[in-house]
Scaffold this motif. Structure first.
Motif, PDB file in Angstrom:
ATOM      1  N   ALA A 128       0.828  -1.206   0.000  1.00 30.67           N
ATOM      2  CA  ALA A 128       0.000   0.000   0.000  1.00 30.67           C
ATOM      3  C   ALA A 128       0.859   1.252   0.000  1.00 30.67           C
ATOM      4  N   ALA A 129       1.898   1.248   0.829  1.00 29.97           N
ATOM      5  CA  ALA A 129       2.786   2.412   0.898  1.00 29.97           C
ATOM      6  C   ALA A 129       3.481   2.650  -0.437  1.00 29.97           C
ATOM      7  N   GLU A 130       3.918   1.576  -1.076  1.00 26.46           N
ATOM      8  CA  GLU A 130       4.574   1.706  -2.378  1.00 26.46           C
ATOM      9  C   GLU A 130       3.595   2.237  -3.426  1.00 26.46           C
ATOM     10  N   ALA A 131       2.377   1.697  -3.417  1.00 23.96           N
ATOM     11  CA  ALA A 131       1.384   2.109  -4.404  1.00 23.96           C
ATOM     12  C   ALA A 131       1.012   3.578  -4.243  1.00 23.96           C
ATOM     13  N   GLU A 132       1.027   4.062  -3.009  1.00 20.40           N
ATOM     14  CA  GLU A 132       0.655   5.451  -2.730  1.00 20.40           C
ATOM     15  C   GLU A 132       1.867   6.367  -2.602  1.00 20.40           C
ATOM     16  N   ASN A 133       3.075   5.795  -2.743  1.00 19.59           N
ATOM     17  CA  ASN A 133       4.317   6.563  -2.580  1.00 19.59           C
ATOM     18  C   ASN A 133       4.295   7.327  -1.257  1.00 19.59           C
ATOM     19  N   ALA A 134       4.046   6.566  -0.182  1.00 26.73           N
ATOM     20  CA  ALA A 134       3.858   7.167   1.136  1.00 26.73           C
ATOM     21  C   ALA A 134       4.836   6.594   2.155  1.00 26.73           C
ATOM     22  N   PRO A 135       5.306   7.426   3.084  1.00 26.59           N
ATOM     23  CA  PRO A 135       6.061   6.897   4.222  1.00 26.59           C
ATOM     24  C   PRO A 135       5.107   6.092   5.097  1.00 26.59           C
ATOM     25  N   VAL A 136       5.633   5.138   5.835  1.00 24.29           N
ATOM     26  CA  VAL A 136       4.745   4.293   6.624  1.00 24.29           C
ATOM     27  C   VAL A 136       5.464   3.784   7.869  1.00 24.29           C
ATOM     28  N   ILE A 137       4.671   3.548   8.909  1.00 26.89           N
ATOM     29  CA  ILE A 137       5.181   2.961  10.150  1.00 26.89           C
ATOM     30  C   ILE A 137       4.520   1.603  10.325  1.00 26.89           C
ATOM     31  N   ILE A 138       5.334   0.561  10.419  1.00 30.47           N
ATOM     32  CA  ILE A 138       4.823  -0.774  10.727  1.00 30.47           C
ATOM     33  C   ILE A 138       4.953  -0.975  12.223  1.00 30.47           C
ATOM     34  N   GLN A 139       3.845  -1.313  12.867  1.00 32.72           N
ATOM     35  CA  GLN A 139       3.829  -1.450  14.324  1.00 32.72           C
ATOM     36  C   GLN A 139       3.628  -2.910  14.740  1.00 32.72           C
ATOM     37  N   ALA A 140       4.223  -3.259  15.851  1.00 29.25           N
ATOM     38  CA  ALA A 140       4.005  -4.568  16.458  1.00 29.25           C
ATOM     39  C   ALA A 140       3.598  -4.366  17.903  1.00 29.25           C
ATOM     40  N   SER A 141       2.459  -4.899  18.252  1.00 33.13           N
ATOM     41  CA  SER A 141       1.984  -4.822  19.632  1.00 33.13           C
ATOM     42  C   SER A 141       2.547  -5.989  20.429  1.00 33.13           C
ATOM     43  N   GLN A 142       2.292  -5.977  21.724  1.00 37.80           N
ATOM     44  CA  GLN A 142       2.727  -7.102  22.550  1.00 37.80           C
ATOM     45  C   GLN A 142       2.091  -8.399  22.077  1.00 37.80           C
ATOM     46  N   GLY A 143       0.810  -8.315  21.669  1.00 45.04           N
ATOM     47  CA  GLY A 143       0.112  -9.497  21.179  1.00 45.04           C
ATOM     48  C   GLY A 143       0.740 -10.040  19.911  1.00 45.04           C
ATOM     49  N   ALA A 144       1.130  -9.138  19.012  1.00 45.66           N
ATOM     50  CA  ALA A 144       1.757  -9.556  17.761  1.00 45.66           C
ATOM     51  C   ALA A 144       3.109 -10.205  18.022  1.00 45.66           C
ATOM     52  N   ILE A 145       3.873  -9.618  18.942  1.00 41.87           N
ATOM     53  CA  ILE A 145       5.183 -10.173  19.275  1.00 41.87           C
ATOM     54  C   ILE A 145       5.041 -11.559  19.889  1.00 41.87           C
ATOM     55  N   LYS A 146       4.043 -11.722  20.738  1.00 42.87           N
ATOM     56  CA  LYS A 146       3.814 -13.029  21.362  1.00 42.87           C
ATOM     57  C   LYS A 146       3.380 -14.055  20.318  1.00 42.87           C
ATOM     58  N   TYR A 147       2.563 -13.628  19.366  1.00 38.70           N
ATOM     59  CA  TYR A 147       2.032 -14.549  18.359  1.00 38.70           C
ATOM     60  C   TYR A 147       3.089 -14.939  17.326  1.00 38.70           C
ATOM     61  N   ALA A 148       3.718 -13.938  16.712  1.00 36.12           N
ATOM     62  CA  ALA A 148       4.618 -14.197  15.595  1.00 36.12           C
ATOM     63  C   ALA A 148       6.067 -14.393  16.018  1.00 36.12           C
TER      64      ALA A 148
END
Length: 284
Positions: free
Chosen positions: A37-57
């Motif tokens: 999406a960021a590439e398609a829109e030529n936009a800066p982006v922040i990818i976030q990971a929550s505690q739940g995401a860190i525990k899961y992945a």
């Protein structure tokens, strides 16, 4: 392109009056969707990971996926810890290559929140990481609190000024009426409070719990100084809806690619929509 500091992205956003989208990831497909999406829109982006995401992945997988995505991207990407609640967790993210962290001491007394934030800043700023903190309490989805209780959860402008002066934090998440998760009804943001906070601080302002906020309200918040907007629930909704549609169309489908591919496409589409609402398209 290597991962960049969130501060780098937000300083430009604040100067040019748009917001950078901060999108939560939980697996490979969502990381891919955010970057596509960021590439398609030529936009800066922040990818976030929550505690739940860190525990899961697993923190190693999240870091590796994001670094690979960033290395192949033509837009600037930051990897950010969302709602870190302990110094140890922040340091774990720093050791694993995150470029930004959030320390959420909003449940603590004000001076304790300041002390914890300063401890994190002292540890990670020399490493080039940016630090986000939170002041005020962003609630959940239940709408069963009184007006006086609701007001008590909001960020106080004078406290925001004191907090920023005492910490020199890179970004401040505030509570003005948003909530995490799915909303019951339409949220009403306290724009006057936001304006008062903006008058007191020059630090980039962050809006959490933004998935159910109407686009016009998001644009208004951005016009009043918000320059980082967090989105998670909208991505989950689009992702699961698309995957479910595949199974409803063919209950015997056993190829996960047939489910996760359309889910990734749906996530990409909603992220692109949000990027345009935030005004960050074309800003990479």
């Amino acid at each position: 392109m290597a991962l960049v500091s969130m501060t780098q992205l937000l300083e430009k956003a604040q100067k040019e009056h748009y917001a950078v989208g901060a999108f939560n990831c939980n697996n490979m497909e969502i990381v891919q969707a955010i970057v596509a999406a960021a590439e398609a829109e030529n936009a800066p982006v922040i990818i976030q990971a929550s505690q739940g995401a860190i525990k899961y992945a697993g923190i190693e997988y999240i870091t590796a996926l994001t670094k690979v995505a960033a290395s192949n991207a033509n837009v600037p990407i930051a990897l950010h810890l969302d709602h870190g609640t302990s110094f140890a967790q922040v340091m774990q993210c720093a050791r694993n290559g995150f470029s930004s962290v959030m320390i959420d001491g909003s449940k603590l007394p004000l001076e304790d929140n300041i002390a914890l934030t300063n401890k994190v800043i002292e540890a990670v700023r020399p490493l080039g990481l940016s630090v986000e903190a939170e002041l005020g309490k962003i609630g959940g989805t239940e709408d069963d609190i009184t007006v006086s209780e609701r007001e008590a959860l909001f960020t106080d402008p004078a406290e925001a000024k004191h907090f920023v002066q005492a910490t020199q934090v890179d970004a401040l998440a505030i509570a003005i009426g948003t909530a995490h998760g799915q909303y019951i009804g339409i949220p009403k943001l306290d724009f006057e409070r936001l304006t008062k906070i903006r008058e007191q601080i020059s630090t980039p302002i962050v809006l959490h719990g933004s998935s159910g906020v109407p686009d016009d309200a998001l644009r208004e918040a951005i016009s009043r100084g918000v320059c980082k907007v967090n989105i998670d629930t909208n991505i989950r909704e689009a992702f699961v809806r698309a995957a479910r549609a595949v199974l409803e169309g063919n209950a015997k489908e056993i190829d996960p690619r047939k489910m996760l591919g359309p889910a990734r496409e749906a996530a990409t589409a909603i992220i692109r929509e949000k990027i345009r609402v935030f005004g960050s398209n074309g800003k990479a």
